[in-house]
Design a protein around this motif. Structure first.
Motif, PDB file in Angstrom:
ATOM      1  N   UNK A 174     -25.527   9.677 -30.326  1.00  0.00           N
ATOM      2  CA  UNK A 174     -24.666  10.851 -30.437  1.00  0.00           C
ATOM      3  C   UNK A 174     -25.369  12.076 -29.871  1.00  0.00           C
ATOM      4  N   UNK A 175     -26.633  12.256 -30.201  1.00  0.00           N
ATOM      5  CA  UNK A 175     -27.409  13.373 -29.672  1.00  0.00           C
ATOM      6  C   UNK A 175     -27.519  13.326 -28.157  1.00  0.00           C
ATOM      7  N   UNK A 176     -27.703  12.123 -27.622  1.00  0.00           N
ATOM      8  CA  UNK A 176     -27.785  11.965 -26.168  1.00  0.00           C
ATOM      9  C   UNK A 176     -26.480  12.374 -25.504  1.00  0.00           C
ATOM     10  N   UNK A 177     -25.360  11.911 -26.027  1.00  0.00           N
ATOM     11  CA  UNK A 177     -24.064  12.257 -25.436  1.00  0.00           C
ATOM     12  C   UNK A 177     -23.766  13.754 -25.558  1.00  0.00           C
ATOM     13  N   UNK A 178     -24.127  14.371 -26.674  1.00  0.00           N
ATOM     14  CA  UNK A 178     -23.929  15.813 -26.811  1.00  0.00           C
ATOM     15  C   UNK A 178     -24.803  16.588 -25.822  1.00  0.00           C
ATOM     16  N   UNK A 179     -26.010  16.111 -25.598  1.00  0.00           N
ATOM     17  CA  UNK A 179     -26.900  16.742 -24.626  1.00  0.00           C
ATOM     18  C   UNK A 179     -26.334  16.630 -23.215  1.00  0.00           C
ATOM     19  N   UNK A 180     -25.806  15.471 -22.875  1.00  0.00           N
ATOM     20  CA  UNK A 180     -25.217  15.275 -21.551  1.00  0.00           C
ATOM     21  C   UNK A 180     -23.993  16.175 -21.388  1.00  0.00           C
ATOM     22  N   UNK A 181     -23.160  16.265 -22.415  1.00  0.00           N
ATOM     23  CA  UNK A 181     -21.980  17.135 -22.346  1.00  0.00           C
ATOM     24  C   UNK A 181     -22.375  18.601 -22.204  1.00  0.00           C
ATOM     25  N   UNK A 182     -23.414  19.034 -22.925  1.00  0.00           N
ATOM     26  CA  UNK A 182     -23.879  20.415 -22.812  1.00  0.00           C
ATOM     27  C   UNK A 182     -24.415  20.688 -21.411  1.00  0.00           C
ATOM     28  N   UNK A 183     -25.123  19.724 -20.830  1.00  0.00           N
ATOM     29  CA  UNK A 183     -25.653  19.890 -19.475  1.00  0.00           C
ATOM     30  C   UNK A 183     -24.526  19.967 -18.453  1.00  0.00           C
ATOM     31  N   UNK A 184     -23.519  19.115 -18.613  1.00  0.00           N
ATOM     32  CA  UNK A 184     -22.368  19.132 -17.694  1.00  0.00           C
ATOM     33  C   UNK A 184     -21.631  20.463 -17.803  1.00  0.00           C
ATOM     34  N   UNK A 185     -21.439  20.982 -19.010  1.00  0.00           N
ATOM     35  CA  UNK A 185     -20.800  22.284 -19.199  1.00  0.00           C
ATOM     36  C   UNK A 185     -21.625  23.376 -18.534  1.00  0.00           C
ATOM     37  N   UNK A 186     -22.943  23.325 -18.682  1.00  0.00           N
ATOM     38  CA  UNK A 186     -23.834  24.321 -18.099  1.00  0.00           C
ATOM     39  C   UNK A 186     -23.720  24.336 -16.576  1.00  0.00           C
ATOM     40  N   UNK A 187     -23.781  23.164 -15.960  1.00  0.00           N
ATOM     41  CA  UNK A 187     -23.666  23.060 -14.502  1.00  0.00           C
ATOM     42  C   UNK A 187     -22.283  23.526 -14.035  1.00  0.00           C
ATOM     43  N   UNK A 188     -21.237  23.100 -14.729  1.00  0.00           N
ATOM     44  CA  UNK A 188     -19.863  23.461 -14.367  1.00  0.00           C
ATOM     45  C   UNK A 188     -19.668  24.979 -14.416  1.00  0.00           C
ATOM     46  N   UNK A 189     -20.143  25.631 -15.488  1.00  0.00           N
ATOM     47  CA  UNK A 189     -19.957  27.071 -15.612  1.00  0.00           C
ATOM     48  C   UNK A 189     -20.817  27.832 -14.618  1.00  0.00           C
ATOM     49  N   UNK A 190     -22.010  27.336 -14.311  1.00  0.00           N
ATOM     50  CA  UNK A 190     -22.845  27.996 -13.314  1.00  0.00           C
ATOM     51  C   UNK A 190     -22.191  27.930 -11.935  1.00  0.00           C
ATOM     52  N   UNK A 191     -21.681  26.764 -11.566  1.00  0.00           N
ATOM     53  CA  UNK A 191     -20.987  26.619 -10.286  1.00  0.00           C
ATOM     54  C   UNK A 191     -19.724  27.474 -10.259  1.00  0.00           C
ATOM     55  N   UNK A 192     -18.962  27.468 -11.354  1.00  0.00           N
ATOM     56  CA  UNK A 192     -17.742  28.270 -11.442  1.00  0.00           C
ATOM     57  C   UNK A 192     -18.062  29.750 -11.270  1.00  0.00           C
TER      58      UNK A 192
END
Length: 74
Positions: free
Chosen positions: A12-30
């Protein structure tokens, strides 16, 4: 039983970390792609996202992004 609980929490921690990283990259690109280059807004928001990591990305997503979409339609 304790090993199973530990494994589940790790997954669960791994998946939450991956989701947080994807959100971070998405918002930075946006931000870098769609934020207007008027003044220092783009630079300030990019720095907020970079230095505050997931929290900065979440702040940008909840506060600035809807306002920008309303103003510019992007």
């Amino acid at each position: 039983m304790g090993l199973l609980v530990g494994l589940v929490l790790t997954v669960i921690g791994f998946f939450l970390s991956v989701l947080a990283f994807v959100l971070w990259i998405w918002m930075l690109i946006d931000c870098l792609k769609n934020e207007p280059s008027v003044g220092n807004d783009k630079i300030i928001w990019a720095l907020v996202i970079i230095f505050l990591n997931g929290i900065g990305a979440l702040i940008y997503y909840l506060v600035r992004r809807p306002e920008r979409i309303k103003q510019t339609g992007q």
